[in-house]
Scaffold this motif. Structure first.
Motif, PDB file in Angstrom:
ATOM      1  N   GLU A 218       0.572  -1.135  -0.351  1.00 41.81           N
ATOM      2  CA  GLU A 218       0.390   0.209  -0.164  1.00 41.81           C
ATOM      3  C   GLU A 218       1.048   1.555  -0.434  1.00 41.81           C
ATOM      4  O   GLU A 218       2.208   1.233   1.071  1.00 41.81           O
ATOM      5  CB  GLU A 218      -1.291  -0.123   1.313  1.00 41.81           C
ATOM      6  N   ARG A 219       0.855   2.208  -0.757  1.00 41.65           N
ATOM      7  CA  ARG A 219       1.694   3.658  -1.116  1.00 41.65           C
ATOM      8  C   ARG A 219       0.989   4.206   0.186  1.00 41.65           C
ATOM      9  O   ARG A 219       0.234   4.661   0.397  1.00 41.65           O
ATOM     10  CB  ARG A 219       1.556   3.951  -2.692  1.00 41.65           C
ATOM     11  N   LEU A 220       2.585   4.689   0.435  1.00 35.82           N
ATOM     12  CA  LEU A 220       2.663   5.358   1.072  1.00 35.82           C
ATOM     13  C   LEU A 220       2.246   7.182   0.416  1.00 35.82           C
ATOM     14  O   LEU A 220       2.023   8.346   0.966  1.00 35.82           O
ATOM     15  CB  LEU A 220       4.167   6.212   2.668  1.00 35.82           C
ATOM     16  N   ASN A 221       2.599   7.075  -0.748  1.00 36.91           N
ATOM     17  CA  ASN A 221       2.487   8.199  -0.970  1.00 36.91           C
ATOM     18  C   ASN A 221       2.004   8.487  -2.461  1.00 36.91           C
ATOM     19  O   ASN A 221       1.208   7.273  -2.998  1.00 36.91           O
ATOM     20  CB  ASN A 221       4.276   8.907  -2.089  1.00 36.91           C
ATOM     21  N   PRO A 222       1.270   9.400  -3.104  1.00 41.02           N
ATOM     22  CA  PRO A 222       0.686   9.718  -4.061  1.00 41.02           C
ATOM     23  C   PRO A 222       1.350   8.794  -5.152  1.00 41.02           C
ATOM     24  O   PRO A 222       2.710   8.965  -5.769  1.00 41.02           O
ATOM     25  CB  PRO A 222       0.282  10.949  -4.429  1.00 41.02           C
ATOM     26  N   PRO A 223       0.574   8.369  -6.315  1.00 40.15           N
ATOM     27  CA  PRO A 223      -1.037   7.780  -5.883  1.00 40.15           C
ATOM     28  C   PRO A 223      -1.214   7.422  -5.357  1.00 40.15           C
ATOM     29  O   PRO A 223      -0.248   6.282  -5.249  1.00 40.15           O
ATOM     30  CB  PRO A 223      -1.568   7.495  -7.287  1.00 40.15           C
ATOM     31  N   PHE A 224      -1.920   7.297  -3.992  1.00 41.84           N
ATOM     32  CA  PHE A 224      -2.267   6.221  -3.195  1.00 41.84           C
ATOM     33  C   PHE A 224      -3.159   5.106  -3.741  1.00 41.84           C
ATOM     34  O   PHE A 224      -3.664   5.095  -4.320  1.00 41.84           O
ATOM     35  CB  PHE A 224      -3.352   7.347  -1.757  1.00 41.84           C
ATOM     36  N   GLY A 225      -2.780   4.254  -2.620  1.00 46.35           N
ATOM     37  CA  GLY A 225      -3.487   2.069  -3.234  1.00 46.35           C
ATOM     38  C   GLY A 225      -3.056   1.321  -3.039  1.00 46.35           C
ATOM     39  O   GLY A 225      -1.376   1.648  -2.459  1.00 46.35           O
TER      40      GLY A 225
ATOM     41  N   SER B 230      -8.897  -3.787  -4.662  1.00 47.61           N
ATOM     42  CA  SER B 230     -10.040  -2.673  -5.802  1.00 47.61           C
ATOM     43  C   SER B 230      -9.366  -1.887  -6.186  1.00 47.61           C
ATOM     44  O   SER B 230      -9.421  -1.152  -6.985  1.00 47.61           O
ATOM     45  CB  SER B 230     -11.195  -2.873  -5.345  1.00 47.61           C
ATOM     46  N   ASN B 231      -8.528  -1.180  -5.545  1.00 45.95           N
ATOM     47  CA  ASN B 231      -8.265   0.328  -5.057  1.00 45.95           C
ATOM     48  C   ASN B 231      -6.404   0.433  -5.653  1.00 45.95           C
ATOM     49  O   ASN B 231      -5.597   0.647  -4.897  1.00 45.95           O
ATOM     50  CB  ASN B 231      -8.022   1.097  -3.550  1.00 45.95           C
ATOM     51  N   LEU B 232      -6.342  -0.631  -6.648  1.00 44.15           N
ATOM     52  CA  LEU B 232      -4.758  -0.726  -7.512  1.00 44.15           C
ATOM     53  C   LEU B 232      -4.544   0.452  -8.058  1.00 44.15           C
ATOM     54  O   LEU B 232      -5.747   0.428  -9.049  1.00 44.15           O
ATOM     55  CB  LEU B 232      -4.792  -2.196  -8.215  1.00 44.15           C
ATOM     56  N   CYS B 233      -3.121   0.663  -8.044  1.00 44.32           N
ATOM     57  CA  CYS B 233      -2.637   2.152  -8.492  1.00 44.32           C
ATOM     58  C   CYS B 233      -2.093   2.294  -9.878  1.00 44.32           C
ATOM     59  O   CYS B 233      -1.875   0.902 -10.124  1.00 44.32           O
ATOM     60  CB  CYS B 233      -1.565   2.656  -7.298  1.00 44.32           C
ATOM     61  N   PHE B 234      -1.663   2.794 -10.494  1.00 45.43           N
ATOM     62  CA  PHE B 234      -1.115   2.795 -11.776  1.00 45.43           C
ATOM     63  C   PHE B 234      -2.292   1.787 -12.893  1.00 45.43           C
ATOM     64  O   PHE B 234      -3.873   2.036 -12.723  1.00 45.43           O
ATOM     65  CB  PHE B 234       0.355   2.297 -12.131  1.00 45.43           C
ATOM     66  N   ASP B 235      -1.578   0.565 -13.062  1.00 44.80           N
ATOM     67  CA  ASP B 235      -2.305   0.169 -14.905  1.00 44.80           C
ATOM     68  C   ASP B 235      -2.291  -1.381 -13.898  1.00 44.80           C
ATOM     69  O   ASP B 235      -1.941  -2.116 -14.902  1.00 44.80           O
ATOM     70  CB  ASP B 235      -1.598  -0.194 -15.978  1.00 44.80           C
ATOM     71  N   HIS B 236      -1.773  -1.735 -12.574  1.00 44.19           N
ATOM     72  CA  HIS B 236      -1.277  -2.511 -11.625  1.00 44.19           C
ATOM     73  C   HIS B 236      -2.590  -3.905 -11.720  1.00 44.19           C
ATOM     74  O   HIS B 236      -2.221  -5.051 -12.267  1.00 44.19           O
ATOM     75  CB  HIS B 236      -1.097  -2.202 -10.632  1.00 44.19           C
ATOM     76  N   ASP B 237      -4.151  -2.973 -12.281  1.00 42.89           N
ATOM     77  CA  ASP B 237      -5.086  -4.183 -12.507  1.00 42.89           C
ATOM     78  C   ASP B 237      -5.163  -5.045 -13.803  1.00 42.89           C
ATOM     79  O   ASP B 237      -5.335  -5.978 -13.607  1.00 42.89           O
ATOM     80  CB  ASP B 237      -6.624  -3.219 -12.828  1.00 42.89           C
ATOM     81  N   ARG B 238      -4.647  -3.803 -14.590  1.00 42.89           N
ATOM     82  CA  ARG B 238      -4.144  -4.482 -16.672  1.00 42.89           C
ATOM     83  C   ARG B 238      -3.021  -5.578 -16.001  1.00 42.89           C
ATOM     84  O   ARG B 238      -2.579  -7.120 -17.054  1.00 42.89           O
ATOM     85  CB  ARG B 238      -3.779  -3.460 -18.008  1.00 42.89           C
ATOM     86  N   ILE B 239      -1.620  -5.183 -15.455  1.00 41.88           N
ATOM     87  CA  ILE B 239      -0.525  -6.446 -14.952  1.00 41.88           C
ATOM     88  C   ILE B 239      -1.486  -7.276 -14.647  1.00 41.88           C
ATOM     89  O   ILE B 239      -1.144  -8.451 -15.334  1.00 41.88           O
ATOM     90  CB  ILE B 239       0.232  -5.652 -14.395  1.00 41.88           C
TER      91      ILE B 239
ATOM     92  N   ASN C 150       2.182  -0.478   3.920  1.00 38.86           N
ATOM     93  CA  ASN C 150       1.912  -1.116   4.764  1.00 38.86           C
ATOM     94  C   ASN C 150       2.120  -2.186   3.341  1.00 38.86           C
ATOM     95  O   ASN C 150       2.359  -1.521   2.811  1.00 38.86           O
ATOM     96  CB  ASN C 150      -0.037  -1.307   4.829  1.00 38.86           C
ATOM     97  N   LEU C 151       1.989  -3.307   3.563  1.00 42.64           N
ATOM     98  CA  LEU C 151       1.828  -4.843   2.885  1.00 42.64           C
ATOM     99  C   LEU C 151       0.836  -5.516   2.758  1.00 42.64           C
ATOM    100  O   LEU C 151       0.334  -5.512   3.765  1.00 42.64           O
ATOM    101  CB  LEU C 151       3.530  -4.799   3.326  1.00 42.64           C
TER     102      LEU C 151
END
Length: 143
Positions: free
Chosen positions: A28-35, A117-126, A106-107
């Motif tokens: 879970e990202r600490l910095n923007p973009p969050f998620g 459900s709240n994946l950052c970037f294009d990580h849902d596609r990956i 977090n991890l």
């Protein structure tokens, strides 16, 4: 002359081999973009993408990974809201107990059928491409 080029990054899909169903590690990202996101980050000048993947995995998860293969390159100019990046995605294995480090808030360890459900970037596609690859042995089509 001035050049504007995409910034190279790496993302690592880490399978935990000492757990049933080989779950994967997300941070879970600490910095923007969050998620939630795959462990990864920017490739340093003078660093190979393989070394960057191993470094980022260790910094963000505390795991010493074994890179097993290069999965795919993702380069949609809109994949990162901060700037134009391209990501070399690696598959890796590890054993042990990961922990949130570096810029991870977090991890989590997730089964492929139960991802946040709240994946950052294009990580849902990956991760959709990876799940298809893991289930069917077929790599994503280009384009």
């Amino acid at each position: 002359m001035s050049y504007r080029n995409p910034v190279p990054t790496v993302d690592i899909i880490i399978e935990l081999m000492d757990r049933p169903y080989r779950p994967i590690v997300l941070i879970e990202r600490l910095n923007p973009p969050f998620g939630w996101a795959l462990p990864g980050g920017f490739v340093d000048y003078g660093e190979s993408v393989e070394d960057a993947a191993e470094r980022e995995a260790a910094e963000e998860t505390g795991l010493q990974v074994k890179l097993t293969e290069q999965f795919q390159v993702y380069s949609d100019p809109q994949r990162d809201p901060r700037l134009h990046t391209l990501s070399v995605v690696f598959l890796a294995t590890a054993k042990g107990d990961p922990f949130a480090g570096d810029d991870a808030k977090n991890l989590g360890v997730f089964e492929l059928w139960d991802l946040p459900s709240n994946l950052c970037f294009d990580h849902d596609r990956i991760l959709r491409d990876y799940r298809y690859f893991r289930e069917h042995g077929l790599r994503p089509k280009l384009g």
